[in-house]
Design an enzyme around this catalytic site. Structure first.
Site, PDB file in Angstrom:
ATOM      1  N   ASP A 170      -7.640  -1.603  -1.060  1.00 27.42           N
ATOM      2  CA  ASP A 170      -8.553  -2.550  -0.422  1.00 27.42           C
ATOM      3  C   ASP A 170      -9.969  -2.079  -0.723  1.00 27.42           C
ATOM      4  OD1 ASP A 170      -6.409  -3.916   0.706  1.00 27.42           O
ATOM      5  OD2 ASP A 170      -6.518  -2.803   2.595  1.00 27.42           O
ATOM      6  N   HIS A 197      -7.988  -7.192  -1.377  1.00 29.01           N
ATOM      7  CA  HIS A 197      -6.683  -6.567  -1.626  1.00 29.01           C
ATOM      8  C   HIS A 197      -6.256  -6.742  -3.093  1.00 29.01           C
ATOM      9  CE1 HIS A 197      -2.388  -5.748  -0.107  1.00 29.01           C
ATOM     10  NE2 HIS A 197      -2.202  -6.145  -1.361  1.00 29.01           N
ATOM     11  N   GLU A 250      -6.313 -12.288   0.825  1.00 29.58           N
ATOM     12  CA  GLU A 250      -7.277 -11.258   1.208  1.00 29.58           C
ATOM     13  C   GLU A 250      -8.191 -10.943   0.022  1.00 29.58           C
ATOM     14  OE1 GLU A 250      -4.261  -8.917   4.320  1.00 29.58           O
ATOM     15  OE2 GLU A 250      -4.882  -7.931   2.460  1.00 29.58           O
ATOM     16  N   HIS A 301       0.821  -1.206   0.000  1.00 30.61           N
ATOM     17  CA  HIS A 301       0.000   0.000   0.000  1.00 30.61           C
ATOM     18  C   HIS A 301       0.862   1.265   0.000  1.00 30.61           C
ATOM     19  CE1 HIS A 301      -4.194  -1.393   0.649  1.00 30.61           C
ATOM     20  NE2 HIS A 301      -3.627  -2.445   1.222  1.00 30.61           N
TER      21      HIS A 301
END
Length: 272
Positions: free
Chosen positions: A163, A247, A244, A156
């Site tokens: 996300d 993500h 995830e 990130h």
């Protein structure tokens, strides 16, 4: 004639001399501190709202609704910042979703290194488990690093990772109050913390293997929703992190080896 007040410039401070004007009295003067300006983003970082204001923003780390239970360091405003290519790719995905009755909603975008450092400090504080019952009920906190839920660097911070989820247009765009009583992030959608996301099988930031995108225990509508999100974003150049479902990283990254630390604030991208 108006008497001028002399100034003395020293390293890191400006001293203002009073009416005595004597250098011999400098010992009684207090330096005026000057804070260093906050770092700014490179010119190709933008606020997502300037590219597509229709994408809903529910920036969890600018609030207390997250796995730490506090506002995270570096999040001065609830604002999604991304590299321009990543933001434009989200705009294209949104253009595909809106006619089908859906909208993107982002939970987190660019994340400054100071926020990642906050996560690391929290993970090392084994006494702070205020959010365990909701976000990581089946994971011992001393295993968060070993199990890969917390790391000292995050994609990130490079500016091309986001996300996000899918919601129906017209949703409030923010998380509701806490579930009563607090339930695990993998509880049935009607029991866990309220969110306007379509049912993905777990909530955002659920530290559990059920959050793995292709976990075989996730079936039916929940699995279809994950694959719908993944397929839509893949068509615009985003790669999903298998652990995830929320993500995604836009490829190729503009800064694959750089971890930025400018704050999440509109002034960081002002004038770009």
């Amino acid at each position: 004639m108006k008497k001028r007040t002399p100034t003395l410039v020293t390293a890191g401070a400006v001293l203002v001399l009073g009416s005595l004007g004597s250098l011999g009295s400098l010992g009684s003067l207090t330096p005026v501190a000057h804070a260093a300006p906050a770092p700014e983003a490179p010119a190709d970082f933008v606020a997502l709202s300037s590219v597509d204001p229709s994408i809903i923003q529910d920036m969890r780390y600018a609030t207390k609704v997250n796995f730490i239970g506090r506002r995270i360091d570096g999040y001065r405003e609830p604002l999604c910042i991304l590299t321009k290519p990543a933001a434009e790719a989200l705009h294209r995905a949104q253009a595909e979703l809106l006619p089908r009755g859906y909208s993107l909603k982002v939970y987190d975008c660019y994340r400054p290194q100071r926020a990642v450092d906050h996560f690391v400090r929290w993970a090392k504080d084994l006494d702070d488990e205020r959010m365990k019952a909701e976000f990581y009920p089946r994971v011992a906190k001393d295993l968060l690093f070993a199990d890969g839920y917390i790391a000292e660097k995050s994609g990130h911070s490079r500016g091309s990772t986001v996300d996000l989820t899918i919601v129906e247009p017209g949703s409030p765009g923010a998380v509701g109050g806490p579930a009563r009583p607090v339930r695990p992030c993998y509880a049935p959608q009607g029991e866990r913390r309220p969110d306007d996301s379509v049912d993905m099988g777990t909530g955002f930031d659920c530290f559990d293997t059920l959050a793995h995108t292709d976990d075989p225990r996730i079936e039916g509508v929940q699995r279809a929703n994950r694959q719908f999100l993944k397929g839509t974003l893949a068509g615009e150049g985003f790669v999903n992190l298998p652990e995830e479902w929320w993500h995604f990283t836009y490829k190729p990254e503009a800064y694959p080896d750089t971890y930025f630390d400018f704050p999440v604030a509109r002034r960081s991208v002002a004038g770009h």
